[in-house]
Scaffold this active site. Structure first.
Site, PDB file in Angstrom:
ATOM      1  N   ASN A 187       0.647   0.921   5.944  1.00 19.47           N
ATOM      2  CA  ASN A 187       1.469  -0.007   5.045  1.00 19.47           C
ATOM      3  C   ASN A 187       2.233  -1.275   5.797  1.00 19.47           C
ATOM      4  OD1 ASN A 187       2.609  -0.872   2.999  1.00 19.47           O
ATOM      5  ND2 ASN A 187       4.265   0.536   2.825  1.00 19.47           N
ATOM      6  N   GLY A 188       1.778  -2.421   5.343  1.00 17.27           N
ATOM      7  CA  GLY A 188       2.295  -3.715   5.868  1.00 17.27           C
ATOM      8  C   GLY A 188       1.388  -4.646   6.203  1.00 17.27           C
ATOM      9  N   GLY A 221      -1.130   0.460  -4.998  1.00 18.55           N
ATOM     10  CA  GLY A 221      -2.321   0.011  -4.789  1.00 18.55           C
ATOM     11  C   GLY A 221      -3.407   0.446  -5.408  1.00 18.55           C
ATOM     12  N   CYS A 224       0.889  -1.094  -0.006  1.00  9.93           N
ATOM     13  CA  CYS A 224       0.017   0.045   0.046  1.00  9.93           C
ATOM     14  C   CYS A 224       1.047   1.459   0.202  1.00  9.93           C
ATOM     15  CB  CYS A 224      -0.946  -0.027   1.384  1.00  9.93           C
ATOM     16  SG  CYS A 224      -2.147  -1.442   1.240  1.00  9.93           S
ATOM     17  N   TYR A 247      11.262  -4.719  -7.418  1.00  8.40           N
ATOM     18  CA  TYR A 247      10.035  -4.672  -8.322  1.00  8.40           C
ATOM     19  C   TYR A 247       9.065  -3.539  -7.881  1.00  8.40           C
ATOM     20  CZ  TYR A 247       5.468  -5.817 -10.080  1.00  8.40           C
ATOM     21  OH  TYR A 247       4.026  -6.064 -10.717  1.00  8.40           O
TER      22      TYR A 247
END
Length: 485
Positions: A113-114, A38, A12, A254
């Site tokens: 985020n996570g 996201g 995210c 990536y």
């Protein structure tokens, strides 16, 4: 229960700002730069003299705010925002962040985020004590822990909660009088601080968001650190000293945009270095280098420079298609590859092609691209991957939580080569990956988490331990060697 991984799925993106008269608009631009992290939902929460306002919905950021009035009503000089890919929890509006928690004595917003590795245990404990959850996201857990803390100061409550949750997390909390940022003790997730020319402080998952809003990078948030921003400025504190840098190596491979910088290392440079080192480990004759757009183009540049082979545009990406991992069925995902990529026959015909890609997850996309190149007339297709074989799941915020459909967990390199129809297959070594990033740290593995490749996790797995051990016993794959064609 089975867990299916369709591809590498982003985590995210979070963004926050304090002290700007157009906070919502700036947050929109910041989130737009993070859209690659996201695409399932987005939202913004603003602070207008202590009054918190929010708008959120499913879809891309431009779809969520397609009505200009939705953004205009978010008045205030501070804001937090979120773009979501679901690593935990269902894809419903209840799970779209920012979350907004209202109490009789205060309120606050939260973005995350996570992924928490002890979320299931904590949720059960909290629910047994009477907590009521409004979402299935593990992000909501922190708010319950904060509210239930008996510490007299809010910051103390936050620290206590941060020491209770485990796993990978970057949090932003918006209070009536301050903005709080916090990073997990291993720094799995990236989080950076910037400052705009008018003095506004900004916090973002990636530094690429700073460029578009005209902010200057100040520093990264360190593992175990908590940052407090208010009208008096910025304060740095810690909630734990038990820290060890282990940033997600997939950020460099990536996820992150190539124009982002993480812990002092530019992502494009790291990927280019990976391509250069991959060329040193490559042992086949070839005529041209072709990178799979877009995340592999940097590695292709490095490979071409090191090998002396020309770097050609043998694959063209249609910029107006969704990423294939979003497609719900394998048939649609494979059709999505054809919609997304086209091979350039005039470039690859009768050539021995080195096809550079960042990773292989299931192998279906790689097989389809090899087929595209051969249909376009390539004499040979040698696949070179700018990362090691992806053999183990991630539990810190990437949507890979089972070995069941990781092709490298179930097949040797030679078997994978045969399955995808390539003439050869070369992976970058783990040492090559660590060298390509080159973080200046004494931390293990050069400050990277490489558990996806070697299974050596830097933290206990807590709720995921049993699932992980079970996955080690599984030798089930959607491919068998006999049906690869």
């Amino acid at each position: 229960m089975t867990y299916e991984v369709k591809s590498l799925n982003e985590e995210c993106g979070v963004f926050g700002i304090w002290g700007h008269p157009q906070a919502a608009q700036v947050t929109y631009f910041g989130l737009h730069s993070l859209q690659h992290r996201g695409q399932e939902g987005a939202g913004i929460l603003t602070n207008d003299e202590g009054k918190l306002k929010r708008h959120r919905s499913t879809g891309l950021l431009s779809e969520v705010f397609k009505n200009p009035a939705d953004l205009e009503k978010l008045t205030g000089t501070a804001a937090i925002g979120h773009v979501r890919y679901a690593t935990a929890g269902e894809a419903s509006i209840d799970n779209i962040q920012p979350f907004h928690f209202k109490f009789y004595d205060n309120s606050f917003g939260l973005v995350h985020n996570g992924n928490l590795t002890n979320a299931q245990t904590l949720r059960r404990e909290l629910e047994s004590q009477g907590a009521i959850f409004s979402s299935t996201s593990d992000s909501e857990i922190l708010a319950h822990l904060i509210r239930r803390s008996h510490h007299p100061e809010f910051l103390g409550k936050v620290k206590e909660a941060l020491n209770t949750v485990k796993g990978g997390f970057a949090y932003l909390l918006m209070l009536e009088d301050k903005l709080i940022a916090a990073l997990d003790p291993n720094g799995f997730r990236p989080l950076s601080i910037g400052r705009m020319k008018n003095g506004s402080w900004v916090v973002s998952s990636e530094t690429c968001a700073f460029e578009v809003i005209g902010a200057e990078w100040v520093r990264d948030v360190n593992p175990g650190e908590i940052v407090i921003i208010d009208d008096d400025g910025i304060t740095y504190d810690t909630y734990t000293t038990d820290t060890q840098l282990a940033i997600c190596s997939m950020e460099y491979i990536y996820f992150a945009r190539p124009d982002s910088t993480i812990h002092g290392v530019n992502v494009h440079t790291a990927r280019k270095n990976a391509g250069r080192l991959l060329a040193q480990e490559f042992a086949h004759e070839a005529d041209i280098v072709v990178g799979v757009p877009n995340s592999s183009l940097s590695a292709a540049m490095g490979f071409a420079e090191e090998s002396g082979l020309p770097n050609e545009m043998g694959l063209v990406k249609n910029q107006y298609t969704q990423r294939t991992f979003i497609q719900p069925t394998q048939e649609l995902r494979e059709q999505g590859v054809r919609m997304k990529l086209s091979a350039v026959s005039g470039v690859v015909k009768d050539k021995r092609v080195v096809m550079i890609d960042d990773s292989i997850v299931r192998g279906t996309t790689s097989r389809r691209i090899v087929q595209l190149l051969k249909e376009a007339g390539a004499a040979e297709v040698h696949v070179a991957i700018a990362s090691p074989p992806l053999k183990y799941p991630c539990f810190y915020g990437i949507d890979i939580q089972s070995r069941r459909e990781l092709i490298a967990a179930n097949h040797s390199v030679d078997e994978i080569c045969d399955i995808i129809g390539a003439d050869s297959l070369t992976y970058l070594s783990i040492d090559g990956l660590i060298e390509s990033v080159g973080l200046e740290t004494d931390a293990p593995n050069g400050g990277l988490c490489v558990a996806y490749f070697d299974g050596d996790y830097p933290t206990p797995l807590y709720d995921y331990e049993e699932r992980y051990l079970q996955s080690l016993k599984e030798k089930t794959s959607f491919y068998s060697i006999k049906d690869k064609k």
